[in-house]
Design a protein around this motif. Structure first.
Motif, PDB file in Angstrom:
ATOM      1  N   MET A   1       0.824  -1.189   0.000  1.00 61.59           N
ATOM      2  CA  MET A   1       0.000   0.000   0.000  1.00 61.59           C
ATOM      3  C   MET A   1       0.872   1.257   0.000  1.00 61.59           C
ATOM      4  SD  MET A   1      -2.937   0.859   2.746  1.00 61.59           S
ATOM      5  CE  MET A   1      -3.872   2.336   2.657  1.00 61.59           C
ATOM      6  N   PHE A   2       1.907   1.264   0.816  1.00 53.69           N
ATOM      7  CA  PHE A   2       2.759   2.439   0.930  1.00 53.69           C
ATOM      8  C   PHE A   2       4.185   2.128   0.481  1.00 53.69           C
ATOM      9  CE2 PHE A   2      -0.585   3.111   4.101  1.00 53.69           C
ATOM     10  CZ  PHE A   2      -1.024   4.358   3.721  1.00 53.69           C
ATOM     11  N   GLN A   3       4.348   1.390  -0.628  1.00 56.42           N
ATOM     12  CA  GLN A   3       5.669   0.996  -1.072  1.00 56.42           C
ATOM     13  C   GLN A   3       6.527   2.208  -1.451  1.00 56.42           C
ATOM     14  OE1 GLN A   3       2.850  -0.316  -2.332  1.00 56.42           O
ATOM     15  NE2 GLN A   3       2.909  -2.438  -1.671  1.00 56.42           N
ATOM     16  N   ASP A   4       5.931   3.231  -2.030  1.00 59.21           N
ATOM     17  CA  ASP A   4       6.680   4.393  -2.499  1.00 59.21           C
ATOM     18  C   ASP A   4       6.549   5.585  -1.562  1.00 59.21           C
ATOM     19  OD1 ASP A   4       7.484   2.980  -4.759  1.00 59.21           O
ATOM     20  OD2 ASP A   4       5.646   3.512  -5.814  1.00 59.21           O
ATOM     21  N   ALA A   5       6.378   5.322  -0.288  1.00 62.40           N
ATOM     22  CA  ALA A   5       6.199   6.411   0.674  1.00 62.40           C
ATOM     23  C   ALA A   5       7.228   6.266   1.787  1.00 62.40           C
ATOM     24  CB  ALA A   5       4.788   6.398   1.231  1.00 62.40           C
ATOM     25  N   PRO A   6       8.420   6.845   1.593  1.00 66.69           N
ATOM     26  CA  PRO A   6       9.448   6.692   2.629  1.00 66.69           C
ATOM     27  C   PRO A   6       9.025   7.275   3.975  1.00 66.69           C
ATOM     28  CG  PRO A   6      10.199   8.154   0.851  1.00 66.69           C
ATOM     29  CD  PRO A   6       8.867   7.615   0.461  1.00 66.69           C
ATOM     30  N   ILE A   7       8.182   8.297   3.971  1.00 63.29           N
ATOM     31  CA  ILE A   7       7.745   8.885   5.232  1.00 63.29           C
ATOM     32  C   ILE A   7       6.940   7.866   6.032  1.00 63.29           C
ATOM     33  CG2 ILE A   7       5.651   9.909   4.251  1.00 63.29           C
ATOM     34  CD1 ILE A   7       7.791  11.502   6.991  1.00 63.29           C
ATOM     35  N   TYR A   8       6.162   7.028   5.326  1.00 62.46           N
ATOM     36  CA  TYR A   8       5.385   5.995   6.019  1.00 62.46           C
ATOM     37  C   TYR A   8       6.315   5.008   6.710  1.00 62.46           C
ATOM     38  CZ  TYR A   8       2.192   2.166   6.922  1.00 62.46           C
ATOM     39  OH  TYR A   8       1.490   1.173   7.540  1.00 62.46           O
ATOM     40  N   HIS A   9       7.348   4.566   6.006  1.00 69.93           N
ATOM     41  CA  HIS A   9       8.292   3.613   6.593  1.00 69.93           C
ATOM     42  C   HIS A   9       9.023   4.226   7.787  1.00 69.93           C
ATOM     43  CE1 HIS A   9       7.509   0.721   3.508  1.00 69.93           C
ATOM     44  NE2 HIS A   9       7.750   1.621   2.555  1.00 69.93           N
ATOM     45  N   GLN A  10       9.316   5.509   7.696  1.00 69.12           N
ATOM     46  CA  GLN A  10       9.985   6.198   8.813  1.00 69.12           C
ATOM     47  C   GLN A  10       9.047   6.269  10.018  1.00 69.12           C
ATOM     48  OE1 GLN A  10      11.433  10.119   7.894  1.00 69.12           O
ATOM     49  NE2 GLN A  10      11.885  10.580  10.026  1.00 69.12           N
ATOM     50  N   LEU A  11       7.783   6.595   9.765  1.00 72.59           N
ATOM     51  CA  LEU A  11       6.816   6.660  10.865  1.00 72.59           C
ATOM     52  C   LEU A  11       6.593   5.293  11.500  1.00 72.59           C
ATOM     53  CD1 LEU A  11       4.169   9.124   9.405  1.00 72.59           C
ATOM     54  CD2 LEU A  11       5.651   9.508  11.383  1.00 72.59           C
ATOM     55  N   VAL A  12       6.542   4.240  10.690  1.00 73.26           N
ATOM     56  CA  VAL A  12       6.379   2.892  11.229  1.00 73.26           C
ATOM     57  C   VAL A  12       7.581   2.537  12.087  1.00 73.26           C
ATOM     58  CG1 VAL A  12       6.296   0.442  10.619  1.00 73.26           C
ATOM     59  CG2 VAL A  12       4.818   2.067   9.440  1.00 73.26           C
ATOM     60  N   ALA A  13       8.781   2.916  11.625  1.00 73.89           N
ATOM     61  CA  ALA A  13       9.986   2.632  12.398  1.00 73.89           C
ATOM     62  C   ALA A  13       9.973   3.388  13.726  1.00 73.89           C
ATOM     63  CB  ALA A  13      11.225   2.996  11.589  1.00 73.89           C
ATOM     64  N   GLU A  14       9.467   4.613  13.726  1.00 78.97           N
ATOM     65  CA  GLU A  14       9.463   5.434  14.941  1.00 78.97           C
ATOM     66  C   GLU A  14       8.309   5.092  15.883  1.00 78.97           C
ATOM     67  OE1 GLU A  14       9.342   9.511  13.723  1.00 78.97           O
ATOM     68  OE2 GLU A  14      11.315   9.419  12.764  1.00 78.97           O
ATOM     69  N   ARG A  15       7.121   4.910  15.321  1.00 76.33           N
ATOM     70  CA  ARG A  15       5.909   4.781  16.141  1.00 76.33           C
ATOM     71  C   ARG A  15       5.294   3.394  16.137  1.00 76.33           C
ATOM     72  NH1 ARG A  15       5.665   9.481  19.091  1.00 76.33           N
ATOM     73  NH2 ARG A  15       6.225  11.201  17.745  1.00 76.33           N
ATOM     74  N   GLY A  16       5.766   2.516  15.277  1.00 83.40           N
ATOM     75  CA  GLY A  16       5.130   1.213  15.127  1.00 83.40           C
ATOM     76  C   GLY A  16       4.058   1.300  14.064  1.00 83.40           C
ATOM     77  N   ASP A  17       3.537   0.173  13.675  1.00 85.28           N
ATOM     78  CA  ASP A  17       2.516   0.140  12.627  1.00 85.28           C
ATOM     79  C   ASP A  17       1.153   0.413  13.256  1.00 85.28           C
ATOM     80  OD1 ASP A  17       1.095  -0.178  10.327  1.00 85.28           O
ATOM     81  OD2 ASP A  17       1.875  -2.169   9.851  1.00 85.28           O
ATOM     82  N   VAL A  18       0.857   1.688  13.445  1.00 88.33           N
ATOM     83  CA  VAL A  18      -0.372   2.106  14.122  1.00 88.33           C
ATOM     84  C   VAL A  18      -1.620   1.623  13.370  1.00 88.33           C
ATOM     85  CG1 VAL A  18      -1.715   4.090  14.939  1.00 88.33           C
ATOM     86  CG2 VAL A  18       0.774   4.045  15.230  1.00 88.33           C
ATOM     87  N   PRO A  19      -1.692   1.758  12.040  1.00 87.35           N
ATOM     88  CA  PRO A  19      -2.900   1.258  11.358  1.00 87.35           C
ATOM     89  C   PRO A  19      -3.132  -0.232  11.597  1.00 87.35           C
ATOM     90  CG  PRO A  19      -1.693   2.710   9.894  1.00 87.35           C
ATOM     91  CD  PRO A  19      -0.822   2.482  11.098  1.00 87.35           C
ATOM     92  N   ALA A  20      -2.065  -1.028  11.613  1.00 81.67           N
ATOM     93  CA  ALA A  20      -2.225  -2.469  11.861  1.00 81.67           C
ATOM     94  C   ALA A  20      -2.709  -2.718  13.287  1.00 81.67           C
ATOM     95  CB  ALA A  20      -0.911  -3.197  11.617  1.00 81.67           C
ATOM     96  N   ARG A  21      -2.203  -1.966  14.243  1.00 77.45           N
ATOM     97  CA  ARG A  21      -2.643  -2.136  15.630  1.00 77.45           C
ATOM     98  C   ARG A  21      -4.111  -1.741  15.781  1.00 77.45           C
ATOM     99  NH1 ARG A  21       2.283   0.826  17.956  1.00 77.45           N
ATOM    100  NH2 ARG A  21       0.690   2.184  18.773  1.00 77.45           N
ATOM    101  N   VAL A  22      -4.513  -0.682  15.083  1.00 78.73           N
ATOM    102  CA  VAL A  22      -5.914  -0.244  15.142  1.00 78.73           C
ATOM    103  C   VAL A  22      -6.812  -1.307  14.515  1.00 78.73           C
ATOM    104  CG1 VAL A  22      -7.563   1.468  14.276  1.00 78.73           C
ATOM    105  CG2 VAL A  22      -5.376   2.212  15.222  1.00 78.73           C
ATOM    106  N   ARG A  23      -6.396  -1.860  13.371  1.00 77.34           N
ATOM    107  CA  ARG A  23      -7.187  -2.926  12.743  1.00 77.34           C
ATOM    108  C   ARG A  23      -7.322  -4.126  13.663  1.00 77.34           C
ATOM    109  NH1 ARG A  23      -4.370  -1.241   8.171  1.00 77.34           N
ATOM    110  NH2 ARG A  23      -2.759  -2.828   8.473  1.00 77.34           N
ATOM    111  N   ASP A  24      -6.228  -4.509  14.325  1.00 75.57           N
ATOM    112  CA  ASP A  24      -6.276  -5.641  15.260  1.00 75.57           C
ATOM    113  C   ASP A  24      -7.221  -5.358  16.421  1.00 75.57           C
ATOM    114  OD1 ASP A  24      -4.468  -6.980  13.668  1.00 75.57           O
ATOM    115  OD2 ASP A  24      -2.738  -6.553  14.971  1.00 75.57           O
ATOM    116  N   ALA A  25      -7.139  -4.153  16.977  1.00 82.46           N
ATOM    117  CA  ALA A  25      -8.014  -3.794  18.099  1.00 82.46           C
ATOM    118  C   ALA A  25      -9.472  -3.766  17.654  1.00 82.46           C
ATOM    119  CB  ALA A  25      -7.605  -2.439  18.672  1.00 82.46           C
ATOM    120  N   ALA A  26      -9.739  -3.217  16.470  1.00 87.12           N
ATOM    121  CA  ALA A  26     -11.110  -3.161  15.968  1.00 87.12           C
ATOM    122  C   ALA A  26     -11.655  -4.568  15.733  1.00 87.12           C
ATOM    123  CB  ALA A  26     -11.169  -2.346  14.682  1.00 87.12           C
ATOM    124  N   GLY A  27     -10.828  -5.444  15.194  1.00 84.17           N
ATOM    125  CA  GLY A  27     -11.266  -6.826  14.979  1.00 84.17           C
ATOM    126  C   GLY A  27     -11.572  -7.523  16.287  1.00 84.17           C
TER     127      GLY A  27
END
Length: 68
Positions: free
Chosen positions: A1-27
């Motif tokens: 989804m975010f293959q060409d978005a270096p800022i996304y990879h930087q944010l995931v490295a700094e903060r963790g994969d927040v969207p994935a955690r939210v999806r897990d919590a919602a599920g």
């Protein structure tokens, strides 16, 4: 989804994969809610929705006109 978005990879490295955690919590919440609602559901209510009641109309009154 975010293959060409270096800022996304930087944010995931700094903060963790927040969207994935939210999806897990919602599920998890959805599964728990389905479990609770399934245990509480009555056969009559689960097969047909309750009829909607029309709101009562408020009495109409004339607004005073501005005086010249």
């Amino acid at each position: 989804m975010f293959q060409d978005a270096p800022i996304y990879h930087q944010l995931v490295a700094e903060r963790g994969d927040v969207p994935a955690r939210v999806r897990d919590a919602a599920g998890s919440i959805l599964r728990e809610l389905e479990h609770v609602m399934g245990a509480m559901a009555l056969p009559a209510l689960s097969t047909s929705p309750l009829p909607m009641r029309q709101p009562e109309a408020a009495p109409r009154t004339a607004l005073p006109l501005p005086r010249p």
